[in-house]
Design an enzyme around this catalytic site. Sequence first.
Site, PDB file in Angstrom:
ATOM      1  N   ASP A  99      50.127  40.461 114.542  1.00  0.00           N
ATOM      2  CA  ASP A  99      51.558  41.237 114.302  1.00  0.00           C
ATOM      3  C   ASP A  99      52.531  40.595 113.557  1.00  0.00           C
ATOM      4  O   ASP A  99      53.611  41.184 113.334  1.00  0.00           O
ATOM      5  CB  ASP A  99      52.120  41.657 115.592  1.00  0.00           C
ATOM      6  CG  ASP A  99      50.975  42.671 116.320  1.00  0.00           C
ATOM      7  OD1 ASP A  99      50.310  43.281 115.699  1.00  0.00           O
ATOM      8  OD2 ASP A  99      51.298  42.811 117.504  1.00  0.00           O
ATOM      9  N   ASP A 118      47.608  44.896 128.008  1.00  0.00           N
ATOM     10  CA  ASP A 118      48.637  45.216 126.716  1.00  0.00           C
ATOM     11  C   ASP A 118      50.065  45.079 127.278  1.00  0.00           C
ATOM     12  O   ASP A 118      50.873  44.919 126.439  1.00  0.00           O
ATOM     13  CB  ASP A 118      48.415  46.404 125.773  1.00  0.00           C
ATOM     14  CG  ASP A 118      46.929  46.245 125.581  1.00  0.00           C
ATOM     15  OD1 ASP A 118      46.454  45.168 124.812  1.00  0.00           O
ATOM     16  OD2 ASP A 118      46.317  47.346 125.430  1.00  0.00           O
TER      17      ASP A 118
END
Length: 399
Positions: A161, A355
Amino acid sequence: MTARVRARTRTLTVAAATAALAAVTAAVPAHATAPGHQAAAPTALFTPPANPDANAQILDLLKHRQLKDAAGLLAMTLTPQAVWFDGGTSPADTRKAVDKTVSDAARRHALPVLALYNIPGRDCAQYSAGGAADSAEYQAWIDAVKAGIGNRPADVVLEPDSLALVPSDCGMDDAQGTMTAQRYAQIHYAVDALEPLAGTKVYLDAGHSGWHSINDIVPRLIAGGVADATGFYLNISNYRSDSEIAWYGKLLSSCLAYVSDGGAATACPNQYWPVNDAQTWLDANVRTAPSAMKHFIADTSRNGQGPWTPPAGVYSDAQDWCNPPGRGLGARPTLNTGDPLQDARLWVKIPGESDGQCTRGTAGPADPERGYQDPAAGKWFPQQALELVHNASPSLFPH
């Protein structure tokens, strides 16, 4: 408990464990290396120790004689996966930890996959917030990673990311874009430190096909130093299908080659073009051989059922990336993909680890898709682990 009952309990436990292990023998991929076993080929991938909570869940399933589920979870944990390094320790401790992983892999003649996750401003200070305090601290950490790897083989998944979610994407930048410029410099520093190592390949963050267009992500990769890296990675912790990722990767490699030859990223076809039109453009404009292009790797740890489609009109923010229900393990890790541009399919995200605490735009704290609160990011998620096993494609238990 009497001696007879204790003996009978031990017998049942051993029998259950034996049955589970026998069931898993054919299910574990041939390239997964169990502790103490040397892979027959140098292209084997490294299997690190499992999350301790995964082992606890397996033992609990055995205790309750849920043998197939225990065998499935065992097969999942015995499949090659990445080892994550996320900072929080001194450079000396980081060097030792990396050295241990790379040394363990070398003893088994296996290739370790190292996911480095310590970039300043990580995850826009959201679910996986953290990272080094500044560029100087990050560079010292990267130097420690470099010392830990040495000249032994390793594939590096550099900062998930970090490029698909730069500071300017989440309101963390100033008017001059200082933090985003620093982000590119930090990534480039890591590339310059690690890629020259004799056995190391570095791959940069390119998100996935459901996120940025080719025209948007290519300039970010270039700014991060992809020209000096082996290539890029796709689909980390996400669910896009193998075919979709392969096409996106081809478009991305081709656009990088086109720009390297003097073209503009804005001219490249993206994933939204009709496939035939995009291929026609590639045939006419890209002259670079696949062997000379930037290659990619893809995370297939949880994409066996593809992406989740949230119910229409239910959530203000469905968070389709966050512990979506009904997903399954995907293709097993391999270095033999059959695609001249794709170096590997890997399990980078550790399947079974959460997550984050997903509320999907509601007040929470429960995940409305599940009816209970999800574990914090990175914590073991027993219910999701079993979902991934049950919905694996290909199945963990082929007939």
